[in-house]
Scaffold this motif. Structure first.
Motif, PDB file in Angstrom:
ATOM      1  N   PRO A 146       3.913   7.286   7.141  1.00  0.00           N
ATOM      2  CA  PRO A 146       3.933   8.747   7.308  1.00  0.00           C
ATOM      3  C   PRO A 146       4.089   9.156   8.779  1.00  0.00           C
ATOM      4  O   PRO A 146       3.444   8.582   9.660  1.00  0.00           O
ATOM      5  N   LYS A 193       0.848  -1.184   0.000  1.00  0.00           N
ATOM      6  CA  LYS A 193       0.000   0.000   0.000  1.00  0.00           C
ATOM      7  C   LYS A 193       0.888   1.241   0.000  1.00  0.00           C
ATOM      8  O   LYS A 193       2.017   1.202   0.501  1.00  0.00           O
ATOM      9  N   PRO A 194       0.398   2.366  -0.534  1.00  0.00           N
ATOM     10  CA  PRO A 194       1.219   3.586  -0.537  1.00  0.00           C
ATOM     11  C   PRO A 194       1.679   3.986   0.855  1.00  0.00           C
ATOM     12  O   PRO A 194       2.773   4.538   1.021  1.00  0.00           O
ATOM     13  N   GLU A 195       0.839   3.687   1.865  1.00  0.00           N
ATOM     14  CA  GLU A 195       1.187   4.086   3.241  1.00  0.00           C
ATOM     15  C   GLU A 195       2.394   3.321   3.780  1.00  0.00           C
ATOM     16  O   GLU A 195       3.016   3.766   4.752  1.00  0.00           O
ATOM     17  N   CYS A 214       8.050   8.189  -2.220  1.00  0.00           N
ATOM     18  CA  CYS A 214       6.771   7.994  -1.539  1.00  0.00           C
ATOM     19  C   CYS A 214       5.621   8.393  -2.452  1.00  0.00           C
ATOM     20  O   CYS A 214       5.645   9.477  -3.051  1.00  0.00           O
ATOM     21  N   SER A 215       4.581   7.541  -2.543  1.00  0.00           N
ATOM     22  CA  SER A 215       3.439   7.822  -3.428  1.00  0.00           C
ATOM     23  C   SER A 215       2.187   8.227  -2.656  1.00  0.00           C
ATOM     24  O   SER A 215       1.099   8.301  -3.229  1.00  0.00           O
ATOM     25  N   VAL A 216       2.325   8.518  -1.348  1.00  0.00           N
ATOM     26  CA  VAL A 216       1.182   8.939  -0.542  1.00  0.00           C
ATOM     27  C   VAL A 216       0.754  10.354  -0.971  1.00  0.00           C
ATOM     28  O   VAL A 216       1.588  11.232  -1.200  1.00  0.00           O
ATOM     29  N   ASP A 217      -0.568  10.554  -1.106  1.00  0.00           N
ATOM     30  CA  ASP A 217      -1.100  11.889  -1.392  1.00  0.00           C
ATOM     31  C   ASP A 217      -1.025  12.697  -0.094  1.00  0.00           C
ATOM     32  O   ASP A 217      -1.925  12.657   0.733  1.00  0.00           O
ATOM     33  N   CYS A 218       0.050  13.431   0.069  1.00  0.00           N
ATOM     34  CA  CYS A 218       0.422  13.971   1.369  1.00  0.00           C
ATOM     35  C   CYS A 218       0.487  15.509   1.334  1.00  0.00           C
ATOM     36  O   CYS A 218       1.129  16.093   0.462  1.00  0.00           O
ATOM     37  N   ILE A 262       5.638   3.097   3.141  1.00  0.00           N
ATOM     38  CA  ILE A 262       6.596   3.827   2.304  1.00  0.00           C
ATOM     39  C   ILE A 262       7.801   2.951   1.973  1.00  0.00           C
ATOM     40  O   ILE A 262       8.281   2.955   0.841  1.00  0.00           O
ATOM     41  N   ARG A 275       4.235  16.988   2.091  1.00  0.00           N
ATOM     42  CA  ARG A 275       5.342  16.600   1.216  1.00  0.00           C
ATOM     43  C   ARG A 275       6.335  17.750   1.050  1.00  0.00           C
ATOM     44  O   ARG A 275       5.962  18.886   0.809  1.00  0.00           O
ATOM     45  N   GLU A 316      -2.081  -0.415  10.549  1.00  0.00           N
ATOM     46  CA  GLU A 316      -1.272  -0.804   9.394  1.00  0.00           C
ATOM     47  C   GLU A 316      -0.495  -2.087   9.692  1.00  0.00           C
ATOM     48  O   GLU A 316      -0.388  -2.974   8.842  1.00  0.00           O
TER      49      GLU A 316
END
Length: 327
Positions: free
Chosen positions: A252, A225-227, A296-300, A229, A303, A263
């Protein structure tokens, strides 16, 4: 408990067949007085003794954890494999000594036809039982059963060589070949014993299992999952039927304790879903740092800079004790 019962039933059947096959081989020896047949019969005694120890080790490995054994009793299976290997080497030394002695003073062989047919029957029984036990050992994740089954199959192959040699002796009347065959079989048996001891030591010393690690990494990559990392410092050990995994997972930094725990629970469930073993995971959660942003691909909203690369997880990367920005 069901798996434990199946293992004990299988090893009990191995013991019963082992005794029957040993009797057949010794009947062949007493009929023929062949040194090569004696070699084959002696190894089968080792099969029975090792099977009895394997029965006890499977029983003990299934016992629950206690205050003295917090990781359970599964490692006793490595002792069982090593014990079997040591017995095999002991038998091989005796076989080689007797072969050299018989080579110096060769003797005629009696009732060779009977010896050949009895050896064929014993060899076929060993192969059939061994094949079944290896298959069940893999299915039930029992190293002891798998090792015992492979030993039986190896014994069947040596029996096939023995039968071929006996046929040659019958056709040529060169009785010294009996000792030569016995010597060759003794050396093969010794190598098999060494292989089992090597496997036992590697398990007791927690030697890296590349196949196991690769399987775990593939699960992480498939279910990621993106979370998550990154995952690093992955280690795994087998204790009998149980699988122990520990690793670090970067999430994160703004996740609270409850979210981080969720998680970890999700990772545990995904691993358990994809393996047949009992699984115990120890996961250390790391917070991300600014250098993680580049992969990292999390929509953060926090960032520091945009994502610059995608990383495919592999064994070398995940076993390394460092976040991925250092690779």
């Amino acid at each position: 408990m069901k798996v434990q019962k199946q293992r004990l039933q299988i090893i009990t059947a191995v013991l019963i067949f082992g005794v029957a096959i040993t009797i057949i081989k010794f009947i062949a020896y007493f009929l023929t007085h062949s040194n090569a047949i004696y070699t084959d019969a002696l190894e089968n005694i080792i099969n029975v003794v090792a099977g009895a120890f394997a029965f006890y080790s499977i029983y003990l490995a299934a016992q629950p954890k206690d205050s003295n054994h917090p990781y359970g009793h599964g490692k006793v299976e490595f002792f069982a494999v090593g014990f079997e290997g040591a017995l095999i080497i002991f038998a091989a030394v005796n076989i080689i000594y007797k072969s050299i002695e018989a080579f110096i003073n060769p003797q005629a062989i009696d009732k060779l036809d009977s010896g050949i047919w009895l050896s064929i029957i014993a060899g076929l029984l060993n192969f059939g039982v061994g094949y079944f036990v290896v298959k069940q050992g893999k299915k039930l994740h029992s190293m002891t059963l798998e090792a015992d089954g492979k030993h039986l199959m190896t014994d069947a192959y040596t029996s096939a060589g023995l039968v071929l040699g006996l046929i040659i002796i019958k056709l040529t009347d060169i009785y010294v070949l009996d000792s030569v065959i016995s010597l060759i079989l003794g050396l093969m048996i010794m190598y098999n014993g060494y292989h089992l001891i090597r496997k036992s030591i590697s398990g007791l010393m927690d030697e890296l299992d590349h196949v196991l690690i690769s399987d775990i990494v593939n699960i992480f990559e498939k279910e990621r999952k993106p979370e998550w990392i990154d995952v690093h410092n992955l280690r795994a050990q087998k204790y009998g039927h149980d699988l122990h995994i520990d690793c670090h997972v970067t999430v994160p930094y703004y996740f609270d304790l409850v979210r981080a725990h969720d998680e970890v629970e999700l990772i545990e469930k995904l691993i358990e879903k994809n393996v047949d073993n009992g699984v115990e995971l120890f996961i250390h959660v790391d917070p991300c740092v600014p250098n993680c942003c580049n992969y990292c691909s999390v929509d953060c909203a926090y960032r520091k800079h945009p994502q610059e690369r995608n990383i495919v997880w592999n064994s070398e990367l995940i076993m390394n004790n460092a976040k991925h920005f250092k690779n």
